[in-house]
Design an enzyme around this catalytic site. Sequence first.
Site, short mmCIF file in Angstrom:
data_model
loop_
_atom_site.label_atom_id
_atom_site.label_comp_id
_atom_site.label_asym_id
_atom_site.label_seq_id
_atom_site.Cartn_x
_atom_site.Cartn_y
_atom_site.Cartn_z
N LYS A 1 62.58 55.89 47.79
CA LYS A 1 62.60 56.83 48.97
C LYS A 1 62.67 56.22 50.44
CE LYS A 1 58.13 57.09 47.55
NZ LYS A 1 58.31 56.12 46.18
N ARG B 1 50.73 62.99 48.19
CA ARG B 1 50.76 62.17 46.85
C ARG B 1 49.94 62.83 46.08
NH1 ARG B 1 53.19 57.10 48.84
NH2 ARG B 1 52.87 55.53 47.04
N ARG C 1 62.25 43.49 45.82
CA ARG C 1 62.57 43.99 47.07
C ARG C 1 61.99 43.09 48.29
NH1 ARG C 1 59.52 49.37 48.41
NH2 ARG C 1 57.68 48.25 47.23
N ARG D 1 56.13 42.39 49.51
CA ARG D 1 55.08 42.91 49.61
C ARG D 1 54.15 42.63 48.40
NH1 ARG D 1 56.56 49.27 50.32
NH2 ARG D 1 55.09 49.58 48.90
N ARG E 1 50.45 51.01 40.05
CA ARG E 1 51.09 52.06 41.00
C ARG E 1 51.82 53.10 40.14
NH1 ARG E 1 54.37 48.15 44.61
NH2 ARG E 1 55.29 50.14 45.63
P1 AP5 Z 1 62.52 51.24 48.57
O1 AP5 Z 1 63.34 52.23 49.07
O2 AP5 Z 1 61.72 50.48 49.20
O3 AP5 Z 1 61.56 52.20 47.35
P2 AP5 Z 1 60.35 53.23 47.68
O4 AP5 Z 1 60.53 54.46 46.76
O5 AP5 Z 1 60.24 53.57 49.01
O6 AP5 Z 1 59.17 52.32 47.36
P3 AP5 Z 1 57.77 51.89 47.78
O7 AP5 Z 1 57.36 51.05 47.00
O8 AP5 Z 1 57.92 51.99 49.27
O9 AP5 Z 1 56.95 53.32 47.36
P4 AP5 Z 1 55.49 53.44 47.13
O10 AP5 Z 1 55.50 54.95 47.20
O11 AP5 Z 1 54.89 52.71 46.17
O12 AP5 Z 1 55.01 52.72 48.52
P5 AP5 Z 1 54.28 53.24 49.83
O13 AP5 Z 1 54.80 52.11 50.71
O14 AP5 Z 1 54.55 54.68 50.06
O15 AP5 Z 1 63.39 50.68 47.25
C1 AP5 Z 1 62.89 49.71 46.60
C2 AP5 Z 1 63.91 48.54 46.33
O16 AP5 Z 1 64.98 49.05 45.58
C3 AP5 Z 1 64.49 47.85 47.70
O17 AP5 Z 1 64.36 46.42 47.49
C4 AP5 Z 1 65.72 48.57 47.88
O18 AP5 Z 1 66.22 47.66 48.60
C5 AP5 Z 1 66.02 48.79 46.59
N1 AP5 Z 1 67.10 49.99 46.35
C6 AP5 Z 1 66.65 51.17 46.93
N2 AP5 Z 1 67.70 52.03 46.62
C7 AP5 Z 1 68.59 51.48 45.68
C8 AP5 Z 1 69.81 51.81 45.00
N3 AP5 Z 1 70.18 53.05 45.18
N4 AP5 Z 1 70.23 50.95 44.32
C9 AP5 Z 1 69.72 49.71 43.86
N5 AP5 Z 1 68.61 49.07 44.68
C10 AP5 Z 1 68.06 50.04 45.55
O19 AP5 Z 1 52.84 52.99 49.29
C11 AP5 Z 1 52.31 51.95 49.20
C12 AP5 Z 1 50.85 52.15 49.01
O20 AP5 Z 1 50.06 52.64 49.94
C13 AP5 Z 1 50.28 52.88 47.81
O21 AP5 Z 1 50.36 52.34 46.54
C14 AP5 Z 1 48.98 53.51 48.17
O22 AP5 Z 1 48.02 52.55 47.99
C15 AP5 Z 1 49.22 53.68 49.61
N6 AP5 Z 1 49.62 55.18 50.06
C16 AP5 Z 1 50.61 55.25 50.74
N7 AP5 Z 1 50.87 56.79 50.93
C17 AP5 Z 1 49.77 57.30 50.23
C18 AP5 Z 1 49.42 58.46 49.97
N8 AP5 Z 1 49.80 59.44 50.76
N9 AP5 Z 1 48.16 58.95 49.55
C19 AP5 Z 1 47.44 57.71 48.63
N10 AP5 Z 1 47.75 56.47 48.96
C20 AP5 Z 1 48.98 56.34 49.59
#
Ligand code: AP5
Length: 221
Positions: A8, A87, A126, A159, A170
């Site tokens: 994402k 979410r 990542r 991370r 997660r």
């Molecule tokens: P990446 O683009 O970083 O993936 P992502 O889907 O953004 O993953 P996140 O881990 O950031 O999502 P998340 O939803 O768990 O975390 P968030 O920060 O929102 O890609 C991942 C890897 O794959 C990278 O290394 C990239 O280079 C690689 N990649 C990407 N595309 C590729 C491809 N096509 N081919 C090959 N490789 C590829 O949230 C973190 C925490 O914050 C949550 O766990 C929660 O505790 C809290 N939080 C955040 N928002 C909320 C909310 N709205 N409500 C409650 N808690 C929340």
Amino acid sequence: MGAPGVGKGTQADLLNQRLGACHLSTGDVFRAAGSRGECEQSPAMQEAMGYMRRGELVPDSTVWEMVRERAECLRCGGGFILDGFPRTLGQAESLKQLLDQEKLALTAVVNYELPTSEIVERLSGRRTCEKCKAVFHVTQRPAKVEGLCDRCGGKLFQREDDLPESIKVRLEAYDRSTAPLIEFYQKAGLLVRVAAAGSPDEIFEITLTDLKSRRAAQLAA
Ligand code: AP5
């Protein structure tokens, strides 16, 4: 939308570069707040950091406060991209009320889909820039100089919620709280499903084509 690690943030960043839209990632906002000294963090933020470390969702009230403080993003001339928010159904309902008040509407809700084994692979490899938050992968999207960001030269780090214990929590939180949103947005006629296998650029082109055709249809209606 999409499970943790599906890509994402990578796609939101590419869309942001192409469209000049405001990119609001709740995860990035929490991580930025967490990197401040403990005495600069509110009790709610310190509590939020604990949830994040364990891989659990932060309570809706804390998330909503962070989003509301940044509501000006929704009025950005280039549009806005919400990444990792909403979410839960509660967050989706609060967002709808805010958008209605602001007389704004979502163009689409993109849901990225990928098998769990590939998701775990993406998360474990990542690396993120500590300065500009650009995202890399040790094998799939390596930095030109190991450990340093291609874009700003900042240091890359892993991370703490990308360790195996947190990844499991997660993915469970996603299935329990976030997957039901798929039906919510499907019923609202906003859901766009994108298979997230392939290179980031390939997935980006599919996403952009879909968004453009939906936008054109909305403007014509
Ligand atoms: P990446 O683009 O970083 O993936 P992502 O889907 O953004 O993953 P996140 O881990 O950031 O999502 P998340 O939803 O768990 O975390 P968030 O920060 O929102 O890609 C991942 C890897 O794959 C990278 O290394 C990239 O280079 C690689 N990649 C990407 N595309 C590729 C491809 N096509 N081919 C090959 N490789 C590829 O949230 C973190 C925490 O914050 C949550 O766990 C929660 O505790 C809290 N939080 C955040 N928002 C909320 C909310 N709205 N409500 C409650 N808690 C929340």
